[in-house]
Design a protein around this motif. Structure first.
Motif, PDB file in Angstrom:
ATOM      1  N   SER A   1      -2.945  -1.569   7.766  1.00  0.00           N
ATOM      2  CA  SER A   1      -2.099  -1.816   6.903  1.00  0.00           C
ATOM      3  C   SER A   1      -0.668  -1.466   6.861  1.00  0.00           C
ATOM      4  O   SER A   1      -0.037  -1.305   5.755  1.00  0.00           O
ATOM      5  N   ASP A   2      -0.222  -1.175   7.947  1.00  0.00           N
ATOM      6  CA  ASP A   2       1.314  -0.693   8.039  1.00  0.00           C
ATOM      7  C   ASP A   2       2.291  -1.877   7.772  1.00  0.00           C
ATOM      8  O   ASP A   2       3.286  -1.427   7.042  1.00  0.00           O
TER       9      ASP A   2
ATOM     10  N   THR B   1       0.899  -1.231  -0.074  1.00  0.00           N
ATOM     11  CA  THR B   1       0.003  -0.017   0.191  1.00  0.00           C
ATOM     12  C   THR B   1       0.926   1.298  -0.037  1.00  0.00           C
ATOM     13  O   THR B   1       2.168   1.291   0.443  1.00  0.00           O
ATOM     14  N   ALA B   2       0.250   2.391  -0.390  1.00  0.00           N
ATOM     15  CA  ALA B   2       0.849   3.536  -0.519  1.00  0.00           C
ATOM     16  C   ALA B   2       1.257   4.200   0.837  1.00  0.00           C
ATOM     17  O   ALA B   2       0.448   3.924   1.912  1.00  0.00           O
ATOM     18  N   PRO B   3       2.528   4.840   1.255  1.00  0.00           N
ATOM     19  CA  PRO B   3       2.809   5.189   2.460  1.00  0.00           C
ATOM     20  C   PRO B   3       2.291   6.626   2.761  1.00  0.00           C
ATOM     21  O   PRO B   3       3.097   7.624   3.116  1.00  0.00           O
ATOM     22  N   LEU B   4       1.087   6.641   2.667  1.00  0.00           N
ATOM     23  CA  LEU B   4       0.393   8.068   2.737  1.00  0.00           C
ATOM     24  C   LEU B   4       0.021   8.104   4.426  1.00  0.00           C
ATOM     25  O   LEU B   4       0.296   9.280   4.900  1.00  0.00           O
TER      26      LEU B   4
ATOM     27  N   VAL C   1      11.732   4.783  -0.543  1.00  0.00           N
ATOM     28  CA  VAL C   1      13.120   5.127  -0.914  1.00  0.00           C
ATOM     29  C   VAL C   1      13.604   4.515  -2.280  1.00  0.00           C
ATOM     30  O   VAL C   1      13.919   5.408  -3.274  1.00  0.00           O
ATOM     31  N   PRO C   2      13.298   3.450  -2.742  1.00  0.00           N
ATOM     32  CA  PRO C   2      13.493   3.076  -3.934  1.00  0.00           C
ATOM     33  C   PRO C   2      12.551   3.731  -5.327  1.00  0.00           C
ATOM     34  O   PRO C   2      13.164   4.173  -6.241  1.00  0.00           O
ATOM     35  N   GLN C   3      11.381   4.169  -4.717  1.00  0.00           N
ATOM     36  CA  GLN C   3      10.619   5.278  -5.903  1.00  0.00           C
ATOM     37  C   GLN C   3      11.344   6.547  -6.072  1.00  0.00           C
ATOM     38  O   GLN C   3      11.550   7.080  -7.032  1.00  0.00           O
ATOM     39  N   VAL C   4      11.730   6.973  -4.961  1.00  0.00           N
ATOM     40  CA  VAL C   4      12.594   8.297  -5.120  1.00  0.00           C
ATOM     41  C   VAL C   4      13.799   8.119  -5.832  1.00  0.00           C
ATOM     42  O   VAL C   4      14.269   8.965  -6.623  1.00  0.00           O
ATOM     43  N   LEU C   5      14.700   7.015  -5.592  1.00  0.00           N
ATOM     44  CA  LEU C   5      15.756   6.471  -6.346  1.00  0.00           C
ATOM     45  C   LEU C   5      15.551   6.545  -7.677  1.00  0.00           C
ATOM     46  O   LEU C   5      16.320   6.782  -8.565  1.00  0.00           O
TER      47      LEU C   5
END
Length: 159
Positions: free
Chosen positions: A63-64, A54-57, A71-75
């Motif tokens: 759902s944690d 799930t998205a970290p919003l 971090v991989p998405q930012v990279l």
């Protein structure tokens, strides 16, 4: 998401093809190889990022444990931006090389348009500009467009 064999093979083929094409002498082929290696790197980051979730919003919910690491998405986003910048630079190099090839024997030297100009001719041009400025100022002073306020202000400023 476990690492799919298809993605791993695709990444390896892209790396191999990109490095092979980058070893050519042509800058255009180097550019194609660089783009392939950049996309293979993005694929590597995607494969190594771990399972989907799930998205970290919002944190503190049930759902944690399924939350994906951002971090991989930012990279990956950073790799895309760097790849775009270097691609633009290589395109500029390709264009500059093409431009210099079109000039032929002239190369990077450009003809001097003002080589035959003398100091007297240059002074004549600047004197003409000064005369034009004086004529414009005289016409503005003689016009009564702004009324008497401007004349008194100009007289006061010149004294």
């Amino acid at each position: 998401m476990s690492a799919s064999l298809t993605l791993v093979v695709l990444m390896a083929v892209m790396y191999g093809t990109g490095v092979y094409v980058m070893l050519e002498r042509s800058l255009t082929r180097f550019l194609i190889g660089f783009v392939l290696v950049g996309n293979a790197t993005n694929l590597l980051i995607l494969i190594m990022s771990g399972p989907s979730g799930t998205a970290p919003l919002v944190t503190g919910t049930a759902s944690d444990d399924r939350m994906v690491d951002p971090v991989p998405q930012v990279l990956m986003l950073t790799a895309i931006v760097i790849n775009f910048g270097v691609t633009a630079f290589i395109l500029a190099l390709i264009y500059r090389t093409w431009w210099l090839a079109q000039l032929g024997d002239e190369g990077d030297t450009l003809s001097d348009e003002h080589a035959d100009d003398t100091e007297a001719a240059t002074e004549a041009v600047f004197n003409q500009v000064d005369l034009d400025d004086e004529a414009i100022q005289r016409v503005l002073d003689e016009s009564n467009e702004h009324g008497d306020d401007r004349k008194t202000t100009r007289k006061g400023a010149s004294e």
